[in-house]
Design a protein around this motif. Structure first.
Motif, PDB file in Angstrom:
ATOM      1  N   HIS A 196       0.854  -1.179   0.000  1.00 45.46           N
ATOM      2  CA  HIS A 196       0.000   0.000   0.000  1.00 45.46           C
ATOM      3  C   HIS A 196       0.899   1.242   0.000  1.00 45.46           C
ATOM      4  CE1 HIS A 196      -2.804  -3.023   1.896  1.00 45.46           C
ATOM      5  NE2 HIS A 196      -3.470  -2.612   0.842  1.00 45.46           N
ATOM      6  N   SER A 197       0.816   1.998  -1.074  1.00 48.29           N
ATOM      7  CA  SER A 197       1.778   3.066  -1.317  1.00 48.29           C
ATOM      8  C   SER A 197       1.319   4.386  -0.704  1.00 48.29           C
ATOM      9  CB  SER A 197       1.980   3.229  -2.829  1.00 48.29           C
ATOM     10  OG  SER A 197       2.350   2.000  -3.409  1.00 48.29           O
ATOM     11  N   ARG A 198       2.177   4.924   0.161  1.00 47.62           N
ATOM     12  CA  ARG A 198       1.914   6.220   0.795  1.00 47.62           C
ATOM     13  C   ARG A 198       3.069   7.177   0.534  1.00 47.62           C
ATOM     14  NH1 ARG A 198       1.215   6.378   7.254  1.00 47.62           N
ATOM     15  NH2 ARG A 198       3.165   5.199   7.032  1.00 47.62           N
TER      16      ARG A 198
ATOM     17  N   ARG B 191       9.060   1.374  -1.195  1.00 50.65           N
ATOM     18  CA  ARG B 191      10.195   0.628  -1.749  1.00 50.65           C
ATOM     19  C   ARG B 191      10.871  -0.227  -0.687  1.00 50.65           C
ATOM     20  NH1 ARG B 191      10.717   5.521  -4.586  1.00 50.65           N
ATOM     21  NH2 ARG B 191      12.274   6.313  -3.115  1.00 50.65           N
ATOM     22  N   ASP B 192      10.973   0.300   0.531  1.00 48.96           N
ATOM     23  CA  ASP B 192      11.573  -0.474   1.629  1.00 48.96           C
ATOM     24  C   ASP B 192      10.745  -1.719   1.931  1.00 48.96           C
ATOM     25  OD1 ASP B 192      13.600   1.354   1.848  1.00 48.96           O
ATOM     26  OD2 ASP B 192      12.780   2.378   3.613  1.00 48.96           O
ATOM     27  N   ASN B 193       9.433  -1.584   1.908  1.00 53.00           N
ATOM     28  CA  ASN B 193       8.566  -2.736   2.170  1.00 53.00           C
ATOM     29  C   ASN B 193       8.651  -3.756   1.039  1.00 53.00           C
ATOM     30  OD1 ASN B 193       6.692  -2.559   4.692  1.00 53.00           O
ATOM     31  ND2 ASN B 193       6.833  -0.461   3.936  1.00 53.00           N
ATOM     32  N   ALA B 194       8.756  -3.280  -0.187  1.00 52.78           N
ATOM     33  CA  ALA B 194       8.928  -4.197  -1.310  1.00 52.78           C
ATOM     34  C   ALA B 194      10.244  -4.955  -1.186  1.00 52.78           C
ATOM     35  CB  ALA B 194       8.875  -3.423  -2.627  1.00 52.78           C
ATOM     36  N   GLU B 195      11.277  -4.262  -0.791  1.00 53.28           N
ATOM     37  CA  GLU B 195      12.583  -4.891  -0.587  1.00 53.28           C
ATOM     38  C   GLU B 195      12.502  -5.955   0.498  1.00 53.28           C
ATOM     39  OE1 GLU B 195      16.273  -5.203  -2.039  1.00 53.28           O
ATOM     40  OE2 GLU B 195      15.407  -3.205  -2.347  1.00 53.28           O
ATOM     41  N   LEU B 196      11.805  -5.641   1.576  1.00 54.87           N
ATOM     42  CA  LEU B 196      11.632  -6.613   2.658  1.00 54.87           C
ATOM     43  C   LEU B 196      10.946  -7.874   2.148  1.00 54.87           C
ATOM     44  CD1 LEU B 196      10.411  -5.866   6.266  1.00 54.87           C
ATOM     45  CD2 LEU B 196       9.374  -7.715   4.954  1.00 54.87           C
ATOM     46  N   ALA B 197       9.888  -7.706   1.359  1.00 60.92           N
ATOM     47  CA  ALA B 197       9.150  -8.858   0.840  1.00 60.92           C
ATOM     48  C   ALA B 197      10.039  -9.753  -0.010  1.00 60.92           C
ATOM     49  CB  ALA B 197       7.947  -8.373   0.027  1.00 60.92           C
ATOM     50  N   ILE B 198      10.819  -9.155  -0.875  1.00 61.77           N
ATOM     51  CA  ILE B 198      11.697  -9.939  -1.743  1.00 61.77           C
ATOM     52  C   ILE B 198      12.774 -10.640  -0.925  1.00 61.77           C
ATOM     53  CG2 ILE B 198      13.313  -9.821  -3.674  1.00 61.77           C
ATOM     54  CD1 ILE B 198      10.270  -9.358  -4.302  1.00 61.77           C
ATOM     55  N   ASN B 199      13.325  -9.957   0.049  1.00 60.64           N
ATOM     56  CA  ASN B 199      14.353 -10.564   0.895  1.00 60.64           C
ATOM     57  C   ASN B 199      13.812 -11.726   1.718  1.00 60.64           C
ATOM     58  OD1 ASN B 199      16.279  -8.789  -0.043  1.00 60.64           O
ATOM     59  ND2 ASN B 199      16.059  -7.354   1.662  1.00 60.64           N
ATOM     60  N   CYS B 200      12.505 -11.720   1.972  1.00 60.16           N
ATOM     61  CA  CYS B 200      11.874 -12.817   2.716  1.00 60.16           C
ATOM     62  C   CYS B 200      11.556 -14.017   1.817  1.00 60.16           C
ATOM     63  CB  CYS B 200      10.592 -12.327   3.390  1.00 60.16           C
ATOM     64  SG  CYS B 200      10.875 -11.274   4.835  1.00 60.16           S
ATOM     65  N   GLY B 201      11.764 -13.861   0.522  1.00 55.34           N
ATOM     66  CA  GLY B 201      11.549 -14.986  -0.384  1.00 55.34           C
ATOM     67  C   GLY B 201      10.278 -14.934  -1.198  1.00 55.34           C
ATOM     68  N   MET B 202       9.572 -13.802  -1.169  1.00 55.35           N
ATOM     69  CA  MET B 202       8.372 -13.695  -1.995  1.00 55.35           C
ATOM     70  C   MET B 202       8.761 -13.508  -3.457  1.00 55.35           C
ATOM     71  SD  MET B 202       5.673 -11.755   0.500  1.00 55.35           S
ATOM     72  CE  MET B 202       4.295 -12.568  -0.287  1.00 55.35           C
TER      73      MET B 202
ATOM     74  N   GLY C 213       7.367 -11.616  -5.902  1.00 54.96           N
ATOM     75  CA  GLY C 213       7.196 -10.326  -6.539  1.00 54.96           C
ATOM     76  C   GLY C 213       6.337  -9.416  -5.694  1.00 54.96           C
ATOM     77  N   VAL C 214       6.042  -8.237  -6.251  1.00 51.04           N
ATOM     78  CA  VAL C 214       5.269  -7.241  -5.500  1.00 51.04           C
ATOM     79  C   VAL C 214       4.281  -6.530  -6.426  1.00 51.04           C
ATOM     80  CG1 VAL C 214       7.059  -6.816  -3.760  1.00 51.04           C
ATOM     81  CG2 VAL C 214       7.058  -5.473  -5.867  1.00 51.04           C
ATOM     82  N   PHE C 215       3.166  -6.145  -5.841  1.00 51.33           N
ATOM     83  CA  PHE C 215       2.218  -5.238  -6.476  1.00 51.33           C
ATOM     84  C   PHE C 215       2.177  -3.960  -5.640  1.00 51.33           C
ATOM     85  CE2 PHE C 215       0.437  -9.039  -8.508  1.00 51.33           C
ATOM     86  CZ  PHE C 215       0.048  -8.551  -9.747  1.00 51.33           C
ATOM     87  N   PHE C 216       2.431  -2.827  -6.274  1.00 49.59           N
ATOM     88  CA  PHE C 216       2.229  -1.531  -5.624  1.00 49.59           C
ATOM     89  C   PHE C 216       0.798  -1.092  -5.922  1.00 49.59           C
ATOM     90  CE2 PHE C 216       6.800  -1.701  -6.385  1.00 49.59           C
ATOM     91  CZ  PHE C 216       7.325  -1.287  -5.174  1.00 49.59           C
ATOM     92  N   ILE C 217       0.056  -0.755  -4.879  1.00 48.22           N
ATOM     93  CA  ILE C 217      -1.349  -0.414  -5.056  1.00 48.22           C
ATOM     94  C   ILE C 217      -1.600   1.019  -4.614  1.00 48.22           C
ATOM     95  CG2 ILE C 217      -1.957  -1.391  -2.785  1.00 48.22           C
ATOM     96  CD1 ILE C 217      -4.650  -2.234  -4.009  1.00 48.22           C
TER      97      ILE C 217
ATOM     98  N   VAL D  49       2.610   6.180  -8.460  1.00 45.50           N
ATOM     99  CA  VAL D  49       2.729   4.757  -8.129  1.00 45.50           C
ATOM    100  C   VAL D  49       3.375   3.995  -9.283  1.00 45.50           C
ATOM    101  CG1 VAL D  49       1.431   2.653  -7.614  1.00 45.50           C
ATOM    102  CG2 VAL D  49       0.803   4.802  -6.502  1.00 45.50           C
ATOM    103  N   VAL D  50       2.974   4.314 -10.509  1.00 49.39           N
ATOM    104  CA  VAL D  50       3.571   3.663 -11.674  1.00 49.39           C
ATOM    105  C   VAL D  50       5.060   3.994 -11.767  1.00 49.39           C
ATOM    106  CG1 VAL D  50       3.603   3.581 -14.201  1.00 49.39           C
ATOM    107  CG2 VAL D  50       1.423   3.551 -12.974  1.00 49.39           C
ATOM    108  N   GLU D  51       5.419   5.252 -11.555  1.00 48.59           N
ATOM    109  CA  GLU D  51       6.827   5.656 -11.601  1.00 48.59           C
ATOM    110  C   GLU D  51       7.640   4.935 -10.535  1.00 48.59           C
ATOM    111  OE1 GLU D  51       7.006   9.870 -11.279  1.00 48.59           O
ATOM    112  OE2 GLU D  51       5.938  10.219 -13.179  1.00 48.59           O
ATOM    113  N   MET D  52       7.068   4.795  -9.336  1.00 45.11           N
ATOM    114  CA  MET D  52       7.759   4.096  -8.258  1.00 45.11           C
ATOM    115  C   MET D  52       7.965   2.629  -8.604  1.00 45.11           C
ATOM    116  SD  MET D  52       6.627   3.887  -4.277  1.00 45.11           S
ATOM    117  CE  MET D  52       4.999   3.313  -4.754  1.00 45.11           C
ATOM    118  N   ALA D  53       6.932   1.999  -9.141  1.00 43.32           N
ATOM    119  CA  ALA D  53       7.045   0.601  -9.548  1.00 43.32           C
ATOM    120  C   ALA D  53       8.083   0.440 -10.655  1.00 43.32           C
ATOM    121  CB  ALA D  53       5.685   0.085 -10.016  1.00 43.32           C
TER     122      ALA D  53
END
Length: 268
Positions: free
Chosen positions: A56-58, A64-75, A77-81, A91-95
């Motif tokens: 959830h993008s604020r 980006r930090d949360n997306a990095e955490l998810a990938i480091n945990c083994g997920m 991919g990510v969806f930015f919403i 949001v598109v630019e960030m993704a």
């Protein structure tokens, strides 16, 4: 046909080769018991669970930090919403930035409030891998998207909502699933609300009607992922791995990934 594989051997494969799971066909591929080279692609029939963290993008750096955490945990991919805290364009630019810095990670967006064709176009132009929409596509959406696919202009994977929360519900799930064939790449459904898992019968009906496993975008957790796996191949997850609306919880992410990979081994 295949010799039995011990849990110890499967775990050795996980550790030494780097697979996210140890299903029998993939393990046999590595061991040389079937004539295929060892790759990270599942062999025929593997019950792989693709795990996507929903961010959830604020604020850009926070997301980006949360997306990095998810990938480091083994997920996987990510969806930015976008929930109104950031403009869809931001949001598109960030993704797009995250994709450039993580070229081997699947990255997508859900642009709430955008019309389907607009969201798909923006995501594809940004070079993203995936786009997710809640809204059921109209006949016009289907016609336009089919024309793009027929012309070979379609490169992005579309997770399209069918029988999705807070949307008009189809009278017949099987009919709705069959109508999505050839238009939506991954039929995506949910429970009745945020954090609520769909019932297994609903998943079974949609999966059978669509002709392949579907995606779930609400209520998936470490406790129920194994039960869904025969009918669900993609899990879009936020609530069960979060500590608040905007931030993921590392321990919960790790627990989910562990449960999913164990379920893959059991189901395969």
């Amino acid at each position: 046909r295949f010799p039995p594989l011990s849990p110890e051997f499967k775990m050795a494969v996980l550790t030494e080769v780097g697979f996210g799971h140890g299903c029998r066909p993939c393990v046999l591929r590595i061991r040389g018991s079937i004539p295929h080279a060892a790759t990270k692609t599942c062999y025929n029939g593997c019950m792989k669970a693709n795990l996507f963290a929903v961010i959830h993008s604020r604020v850009g750096q926070e997301a980006r930090d949360n997306a990095e955490l998810a990938i480091n945990c083994g997920m996987d991919g990510v969806f930015f919403i976008s929930h109104g805290d950031m403009r869809s364009e931001a949001v598109v630019e960030m993704a797009q930035m995250f994709k450039k810095s993580h070229p081997n990670v699947a990255v997508g967006v859900n642009l709430l409030g955008e019309r389907i064709q607009s969201a798909l176009s923006e995501a594809q132009e940004a070079g993203l891998d995936m786009v997710w929409t809640d809204e059921t596509p109209s006949e016009n959406d289907c016609r336009v998207i089919r024309s793009f696919k027929d012309a070979g202009l379609w490169k992005i994977k579309w997770y399209g909502g069918v029988a999705f929360k807070y949307q008009p519900q189809p009278e017949d799930l099987t009919v709705a699933a069959k109508e999505a064939i050839g238009v939506i790449d991954v039929l995506t459904t949910s429970g009745v609300g945020t954090g609520y898992a769909p019932d297994i019968e609903k998943l079974k009906t949609l999966s059978e009607g669509f002709g392949q496993r579907v995606a779930v975008a609400s209520g998936a957790s470490a406790d129920n992922i194994e039960a869904m796996l025969p009918y669900v191949g993609d899990f879009l997850i936020a609530t069960s791995i979060s500590k608040d609306f905007y931030n993921l919880d590392e321990e919960k992410c790790l627990a989910l990934v562990k449960a999913a990979r164990a379920a893959e081994m059991i189901s395969s």
